[in-house]
Design an enzyme around this catalytic site. Structure first.
Site, PDB file in Angstrom:
ATOM      1  N   ASP A  11       0.872  -1.179   0.000  1.00 21.95           N
ATOM      2  CA  ASP A  11       0.000   0.000   0.000  1.00 21.95           C
ATOM      3  C   ASP A  11       0.904   1.222   0.000  1.00 21.95           C
ATOM      4  O   ASP A  11       2.117   1.112   0.236  1.00 21.95           O
ATOM      5  CB  ASP A  11      -0.896  -0.002   1.252  1.00 21.95           C
ATOM      6  CG  ASP A  11      -1.779   1.247   1.336  1.00 21.95           C
ATOM      7  OD1 ASP A  11      -2.291   1.680   0.282  1.00 21.95           O
ATOM      8  OD2 ASP A  11      -1.942   1.812   2.430  1.00 21.95           O
ATOM      9  N   SER A  12       0.306   2.376  -0.219  1.00 25.23           N
ATOM     10  CA  SER A  12       1.081   3.614  -0.146  1.00 25.23           C
ATOM     11  C   SER A  12       1.531   3.890   1.291  1.00 25.23           C
ATOM     12  O   SER A  12       2.464   4.646   1.503  1.00 25.23           O
ATOM     13  CB  SER A  12       0.230   4.775  -0.647  1.00 25.23           C
ATOM     14  OG  SER A  12      -0.973   4.833   0.091  1.00 25.23           O
ATOM     15  N   CYS A  74      -4.360  -1.247  -1.946  1.00 28.99           N
ATOM     16  CA  CYS A  74      -4.499   0.196  -2.137  1.00 28.99           C
ATOM     17  C   CYS A  74      -5.394   0.388  -3.355  1.00 28.99           C
ATOM     18  O   CYS A  74      -5.116  -0.150  -4.428  1.00 28.99           O
ATOM     19  CB  CYS A  74      -3.121   0.801  -2.382  1.00 28.99           C
ATOM     20  SG  CYS A  74      -3.142   2.534  -2.841  1.00 28.99           S
ATOM     21  N   GLU A 153      -4.662   9.044   9.063  1.00 28.16           N
ATOM     22  CA  GLU A 153      -3.229   8.943   9.406  1.00 28.16           C
ATOM     23  C   GLU A 153      -2.931   9.645  10.736  1.00 28.16           C
ATOM     24  O   GLU A 153      -2.008   9.284  11.433  1.00 28.16           O
ATOM     25  CB  GLU A 153      -2.361   9.551   8.287  1.00 28.16           C
ATOM     26  CG  GLU A 153      -2.426   8.804   6.958  1.00 28.16           C
ATOM     27  CD  GLU A 153      -1.425   7.662   6.827  1.00 28.16           C
ATOM     28  OE1 GLU A 153      -0.393   7.704   7.486  1.00 28.16           O
ATOM     29  OE2 GLU A 153      -1.707   6.729   6.055  1.00 28.16           O
ATOM     30  N   CYS A 185     -11.158   3.056  -0.319  1.00 35.96           N
ATOM     31  CA  CYS A 185      -9.785   3.403   0.049  1.00 35.96           C
ATOM     32  C   CYS A 185      -9.485   2.576   1.290  1.00 35.96           C
ATOM     33  O   CYS A 185     -10.329   2.477   2.191  1.00 35.96           O
ATOM     34  CB  CYS A 185      -9.691   4.897   0.361  1.00 35.96           C
ATOM     35  SG  CYS A 185      -8.128   5.377   1.126  1.00 35.96           S
ATOM     36  N   HIS A 187      -7.872   3.073   3.785  1.00 33.19           N
ATOM     37  CA  HIS A 187      -7.872   3.808   5.066  1.00 33.19           C
ATOM     38  C   HIS A 187      -9.280   3.881   5.668  1.00 33.19           C
ATOM     39  O   HIS A 187      -9.431   4.043   6.876  1.00 33.19           O
ATOM     40  CB  HIS A 187      -7.395   5.241   4.860  1.00 33.19           C
ATOM     41  CG  HIS A 187      -5.913   5.401   4.744  1.00 33.19           C
ATOM     42  ND1 HIS A 187      -5.190   4.860   3.718  1.00 33.19           N
ATOM     43  CD2 HIS A 187      -5.022   6.039   5.547  1.00 33.19           C
ATOM     44  CE1 HIS A 187      -3.915   5.178   3.879  1.00 33.19           C
ATOM     45  NE2 HIS A 187      -3.787   5.889   4.985  1.00 33.19           N
TER      46      HIS A 187
HETATM   47  N1  DGL Z   1      -4.632   3.513   0.820  1.00 30.36           N
HETATM   48  C1  DGL Z   1      -4.794   4.323  -0.367  1.00 30.36           C
HETATM   49  C2  DGL Z   1      -5.972   3.811  -1.200  1.00 30.36           C
HETATM   50  O1  DGL Z   1      -6.571   2.788  -0.877  1.00 30.36           O
HETATM   51  C3  DGL Z   1      -5.033   5.767  -0.048  1.00 30.36           C
HETATM   52  C4  DGL Z   1      -3.901   6.498   0.533  1.00 30.36           C
HETATM   53  C5  DGL Z   1      -3.183   7.339  -0.471  1.00 30.36           C
HETATM   54  O2  DGL Z   1      -3.741   8.300  -1.017  1.00 30.36           O
HETATM   55  O3  DGL Z   1      -2.029   7.023  -0.699  1.00 30.36           O
HETATM   56  O4  DGL Z   1      -6.321   4.427  -2.185  1.00 30.36           O
END
Ligand code: DGL
Length: 278
Positions: A11-12, A74, A153, A185, A187
Site C-alpha cells: 500500500d502507499s 491500495c 493517518e 480506500c 484507510h
Molecule cells: N490507501 C490508499 C488507497 O486505498 C489511499 C492512501 C493514499 O492516497 O495514498 O487508495
C-alpha cells in the site's frame, strides 16, 4: 505455487494494514510480507503514470522477498496499475476494486451504489467500469474524499471534526439515495463506525479487505497454495520511511501491536525521459 512462501501486500502507507488484519484473521497460518510506501504517500492525489511506476517498484521489492502472490492493498494503485502488473508479473495478483465491486453488486437492493475514494481512484472511473461489467443497470456515483486519508493517518476516527468532514462528503451520496456505499480506500474501514452512524444502519458499507481476501482464498485453493505449517504465520513489515507515529497508528490499523518494522531505502535515478527508475 510454493505453499510455504509468504503472501506479499503493499500500500502507499498504513491503509493496507486493514487488509493484513483481515488476512491474518482469515488465513492465520500464512506468512505475510507488507510494504508501505510511506515516503511517497499519498498516492491518491498523484497521476496514473506515477502511481503505476511506484506500484511496479513495490511489486519488484516483494518479488525479491519470494512471495507466492501479491495483494494490492491500495485502491489508488489497484485502479492505476492492476492490469499493468498482471500483464507484467507471472504470479497471482489480487486488487481491491473488482472484489469490492462484486460484493457491492450483490448487496444493493435499489441498484444505486456510492463510492467514497481518493481523487486518483475516482478519476480512473475504475469502480464504475468494474460494476458495469457485472450489471449494466446499476447506477454508480463516486465521490472523491481527499481529506479523509490525513485524518485517518492522524488517528482522528471519531468526534465532531471528522463527522463534519464526513457529512460534507456523504451529502451527495445520501441525496442520490445510495443504499450501498463502497469504502473505496483502504484507510476508510477505520472510519466505518462514524460513517455508519451518519448514514444510518440501513445503508450497507462495503469494505474491500474481506472481499479481496476471499478472492485470494479462491486462488490459493485452485493452486493448492495454502501454507501447511503449524501455528501462526509470521508477519514482516517494510516501509520506505518510518515516521514517529507509524507504530502507534499502524497498530490501530492492524488490530495488534506492530513491532518488527524495517526501513528500506530505494535509490532512484531520473532517466532522460523523466522516468524514475530503481
Ligand atoms: N490507501 C490508499 C488507497 O486505498 C489511499 C492512501 C493514499 O492516497 O495514498 O487508495
Amino acid at each position: 505455487m510454493m505453499p510455504e512462501a509468504p503472501i506479499g501486500v503493499f500500500d502507499s502507507g498504513l491503509g493496507g494494514l486493514t487488509v493484513v488484519r483481515e488476512l491474518r484473521r482469515a488465513l492465520p497460518k500464512e506468512k505475510i510480507v507488507y510494504f508501505g510506501d510511506i515516503a511517497r504517500l499519498p498516492y491518491g492525489i498523484k497521476s496514473e503514470s506515477q502511481i503505476r511506476n511506484f506500484s511496479c517498484e513495490n511489486t519488484e521489492f516483494l518479488l525479491h522477498r519470494n512471495v507466492k502472490a501479491i495483494v494490492i492493498a491500495c485502491n489508488s494503485s489497484s485502479s492505476a496499475a492492476y492490469s499493468f502488473l498482471k500483464s507484467r508479473f507471472p504470479l497471482p495478483i489480487i486488487d481491491v476494486i473488482r472484489p469490492a465491486a462484486e460484493w457491492a453488486v450483490q448487496a444493493t437492493r435499489n441498484r444505486k451504489i456510492g463510492v467514497m475514494a481518493t481523487q486518483a481512484t475516482v478519476a480512473s472511473d475504475a469502480y464504475r467500469k468494474a460494476i458495469a461489467k457485472l450489471d449494466k443497470n446499476v447506477h454508480v456515483f463516486s465521490h472523491a474524499c481527499p481529506l479523509l486519508v490525513p485524518f485517518v493517518e492522524e488517528g482522528i476516527l471519531e468526534g465532531s471534526l471528522i463527522e463534519s468532514v464526513l457529512s460534507r462528503y456523504l451529502k451527495p451520496l445520501m441525496k442520490r439515495k445510495m443504499d450501498t456505499i463502497i469504502l473505496g480506500c483502504t484507510h476508510y474501514p477505520l472510519l466505518r463506525k462514524t460513517i455508519q452512524k451518519l448514514v444510518g444502519i440501513k445503508v450497507k458499507l462495503i469494505d474491500s479487505a474481506p472481499a479481496a481476501v476471499s478472492e485470494l482464498k479462491e486462488i490459493l485453493t485452485e493452486q493448492h497454495g495454502f501454507s501447511k505449517q503449524k501455528g501462526k504465520g509470521s508477519f514482516q513489515v517494510f516501509v520506505s520511511d518510518l515516521p514517529g507515529s507509524f507504530l502507534n497508528i499502524g497498530s490501530k490499523f492492524l488490530g495488534e501491536p506492530l513491532n518488527d518494522v524495517k526501513v528500506v531505502r530505494f535509490k532512484y535515478e531520473i532517466t532522460k525521459n523523466g522516468k524514475w527508475v530503481l
